[in-house]
Design a protein around this motif. Structure first.
Motif, mmCIF file in Angstrom:
data_model
loop_
_atom_site.group_PDB
_atom_site.id
_atom_site.type_symbol
_atom_site.label_atom_id
_atom_site.label_comp_id
_atom_site.label_asym_id
_atom_site.label_seq_id
_atom_site.Cartn_x
_atom_site.Cartn_y
_atom_site.Cartn_z
ATOM 1 N N LEU A 131 0.824 -1.212 0.000
ATOM 2 C CA LEU A 131 0.000 0.000 0.000
ATOM 3 C C LEU A 131 0.860 1.266 0.000
ATOM 4 C CD1 LEU A 131 -2.846 -1.052 2.452
ATOM 5 C CD2 LEU A 131 -3.032 -0.704 -0.018
ATOM 6 N N LEU A 132 1.948 1.237 0.756
ATOM 7 C CA LEU A 132 2.854 2.393 0.759
ATOM 8 C C LEU A 132 3.464 2.610 -0.620
ATOM 9 C CD1 LEU A 132 4.629 1.905 4.216
ATOM 10 C CD2 LEU A 132 3.033 3.725 3.582
ATOM 11 N N GLN A 133 3.824 1.525 -1.301
ATOM 12 C CA GLN A 133 4.374 1.631 -2.649
ATOM 13 C C GLN A 133 3.328 2.192 -3.606
ATOM 14 O OE1 GLN A 133 7.391 1.283 -3.770
ATOM 15 N NE2 GLN A 133 6.866 1.569 -5.906
ATOM 16 N N GLN A 134 2.087 1.725 -3.497
ATOM 17 C CA GLN A 134 1.014 2.239 -4.347
ATOM 18 C C GLN A 134 0.779 3.724 -4.070
ATOM 19 O OE1 GLN A 134 -2.407 -0.234 -3.699
ATOM 20 N NE2 GLN A 134 -1.528 -2.004 -4.750
ATOM 21 N N ASN A 135 0.838 4.117 -2.806
ATOM 22 C CA ASN A 135 0.659 5.517 -2.433
ATOM 23 C C ASN A 135 1.758 6.382 -3.058
ATOM 24 O OD1 ASN A 135 -0.656 7.639 -1.055
ATOM 25 N ND2 ASN A 135 0.891 7.536 0.563
ATOM 26 N N ARG A 136 2.998 5.880 -2.999
ATOM 27 C CA ARG A 136 4.112 6.631 -3.613
ATOM 28 C C ARG A 136 3.898 6.766 -5.120
ATOM 29 N NH1 ARG A 136 7.054 3.840 0.403
ATOM 30 N NH2 ARG A 136 7.491 2.100 -0.978
ATOM 31 N N GLN A 137 3.433 5.698 -5.746
ATOM 32 C CA GLN A 137 3.183 5.752 -7.191
ATOM 33 C C GLN A 137 2.084 6.755 -7.520
ATOM 34 O OE1 GLN A 137 2.363 1.642 -8.024
ATOM 35 N NE2 GLN A 137 4.521 1.118 -8.312
ATOM 36 N N LEU A 138 1.035 6.765 -6.703
ATOM 37 C CA LEU A 138 -0.050 7.729 -6.926
ATOM 38 C C LEU A 138 0.441 9.164 -6.762
ATOM 39 C CD1 LEU A 138 -3.044 5.946 -5.174
ATOM 40 C CD2 LEU A 138 -2.744 6.336 -7.617
ATOM 41 N N LEU A 139 1.269 9.372 -5.754
ATOM 42 C CA LEU A 139 1.822 10.719 -5.547
ATOM 43 C C LEU A 139 2.717 11.123 -6.707
ATOM 44 C CD1 LEU A 139 2.638 10.622 -1.713
ATOM 45 C CD2 LEU A 139 0.824 11.916 -2.858
ATOM 46 N N ASP A 140 3.418 10.149 -7.292
ATOM 47 C CA ASP A 140 4.293 10.450 -8.428
ATOM 48 C C ASP A 140 3.497 10.853 -9.669
ATOM 49 O OD1 ASP A 140 6.542 9.916 -6.923
ATOM 50 O OD2 ASP A 140 6.852 7.890 -7.730
ATOM 51 N N VAL A 141 2.333 10.233 -9.895
ATOM 52 C CA VAL A 141 1.555 10.528 -11.105
ATOM 53 C C VAL A 141 0.529 11.631 -10.894
ATOM 54 C CG1 VAL A 141 1.878 8.220 -12.062
ATOM 55 C CG2 VAL A 141 -0.148 8.703 -10.702
ATOM 56 N N PRO A 181 0.766 14.894 -10.311
ATOM 57 C CA PRO A 181 0.932 16.104 -11.147
ATOM 58 C C PRO A 181 0.538 15.859 -12.605
ATOM 59 C CG PRO A 181 2.861 15.773 -9.751
ATOM 60 C CD PRO A 181 2.003 14.560 -9.613
ATOM 61 N N SER A 182 0.856 14.677 -13.114
ATOM 62 C CA SER A 182 0.488 14.371 -14.505
ATOM 63 C C SER A 182 -1.018 14.313 -14.652
ATOM 64 C CB SER A 182 1.097 13.033 -14.935
ATOM 65 O OG SER A 182 2.501 13.092 -14.884
ATOM 66 N N ILE A 183 -1.691 13.744 -13.682
ATOM 67 C CA ILE A 183 -3.153 13.669 -13.731
ATOM 68 C C ILE A 183 -3.768 15.061 -13.691
ATOM 69 C CG2 ILE A 183 -5.196 12.895 -12.437
ATOM 70 C CD1 ILE A 183 -3.564 10.410 -11.627
ATOM 71 N N SER A 225 -2.364 17.790 -14.777
ATOM 72 C CA SER A 225 -2.106 18.392 -16.096
ATOM 73 C C SER A 225 -3.081 17.872 -17.135
ATOM 74 C CB SER A 225 -0.676 18.090 -16.548
ATOM 75 O OG SER A 225 0.250 18.725 -15.715
ATOM 76 N N ILE A 226 -3.334 16.582 -17.119
ATOM 77 C CA ILE A 226 -4.282 15.986 -18.062
ATOM 78 C C ILE A 226 -5.680 16.547 -17.821
ATOM 79 C CG2 ILE A 226 -5.442 13.816 -18.683
ATOM 80 C CD1 ILE A 226 -2.701 12.429 -18.199
ATOM 81 N N ASN A 227 -6.082 16.681 -16.565
ATOM 82 C CA ASN A 227 -7.402 17.255 -16.275
ATOM 83 C C ASN A 227 -7.503 18.690 -16.767
ATOM 84 O OD1 ASN A 227 -8.587 14.994 -15.139
ATOM 85 N ND2 ASN A 227 -7.889 15.472 -13.068
ATOM 86 N N ASN A 228 -6.441 19.470 -16.585
ATOM 87 C CA ASN A 228 -6.435 20.849 -17.099
ATOM 88 C C ASN A 228 -6.555 20.860 -18.615
ATOM 89 O OD1 ASN A 228 -6.284 22.103 -14.614
ATOM 90 N ND2 ASN A 228 -4.039 22.181 -14.609
ATOM 91 N N LEU A 229 -5.825 19.977 -19.285
ATOM 92 C CA LEU A 229 -5.912 19.905 -20.752
ATOM 93 C C LEU A 229 -7.320 19.505 -21.199
ATOM 94 C CD1 LEU A 229 -2.481 18.245 -21.627
ATOM 95 C CD2 LEU A 229 -3.199 20.596 -22.117
ATOM 96 N N LEU A 230 -7.933 18.565 -20.472
ATOM 97 C CA LEU A 230 -9.300 18.157 -20.811
ATOM 98 C C LEU A 230 -10.282 19.307 -20.615
ATOM 99 C CD1 LEU A 230 -9.408 14.544 -19.301
ATOM 100 C CD2 LEU A 230 -9.453 15.175 -21.729
ATOM 101 N N ASP A 231 -10.078 20.089 -19.554
ATOM 102 C CA ASP A 231 -10.936 21.255 -19.345
ATOM 103 C C ASP A 231 -10.769 22.252 -20.484
ATOM 104 O OD1 ASP A 231 -11.902 20.191 -16.967
ATOM 105 O OD2 ASP A 231 -10.571 21.399 -15.676
ATOM 106 N N GLN A 232 -9.529 22.508 -20.893
ATOM 107 C CA GLN A 232 -9.268 23.439 -21.998
ATOM 108 C C GLN A 232 -9.870 22.907 -23.305
ATOM 109 O OE1 GLN A 232 -5.053 24.101 -22.106
ATOM 110 N NE2 GLN A 232 -5.017 25.154 -20.130
ATOM 111 N N PHE A 233 -9.750 21.605 -23.502
ATOM 112 C CA PHE A 233 -10.335 20.997 -24.698
ATOM 113 C C PHE A 233 -11.854 21.163 -24.697
ATOM 114 C CE2 PHE A 233 -12.226 17.310 -26.836
ATOM 115 C CZ PHE A 233 -11.719 17.500 -28.112
#
Length: 125
Positions: A80-90, A92-94, A96-104
């Motif tokens: 679970l800690l590893q999954q949490n770290r992975q989620l924290l790593d992605v 910012p990308s998520i 950014s993608i949400n912002n791009l989808l809003d702009q689209f």
């Protein structure tokens, strides 16, 4: 002892038992009571010892199960800690993608409105 056909070990034990008996009672009576008492207390003591050993074995088995469960839980926690770290790593990308989808979506809405007016302009001409 040989003349009486008594083994030396038995004779030694019999003399020890006789020396421990109380001289106020008849030897046979004391021997029977003392033997029964020893057997009864020996059985009770043996039963207590066996109960204790059984409880100890059960406690050890429970401890082993708890340790095994703890190992599994620790592995799950690490996962679970590893999954949490992975989620924290992605994350910012998520974002950014949400912002791009809003702009689209905004651009798509503008395009739909522009196309609607262009079609309407064609109908009015």
């Amino acid at each position: 002892m040989a003349a009486l056909d008594i083994e030396r070990t038995f004779a030694t034990r019999a003399m020890k038992i006789t020396s421990e008996l109380d001289s106020n009672y008849a030897t046979g009576h004391n021997l029977g009571i003392k033997a029964l008492y020893e057997i009864a207390t020996m059985l009770a003591d043996e039963t207590k010892r066996l109960d204790y050993e059984l409880e100890l074995k059960n406690a050890q088995a429970n401890r082993e199960h708890i340790q095994a469960d703890l190992g599994v839980l620790e592995a799950k926690q690490q996962n679970l800690l590893q999954q949490n770290r992975q989620l924290l790593d992605v994350q910012p990308s998520i974002k950014s993608i949400n912002n791009l989808l809003d702009q689209f979506a905004v651009l798509q809405n503008r395009l739909d409105i522009t196309t609607l007016f262009d079609d309407g302009d064609l109908l009015w001409h």
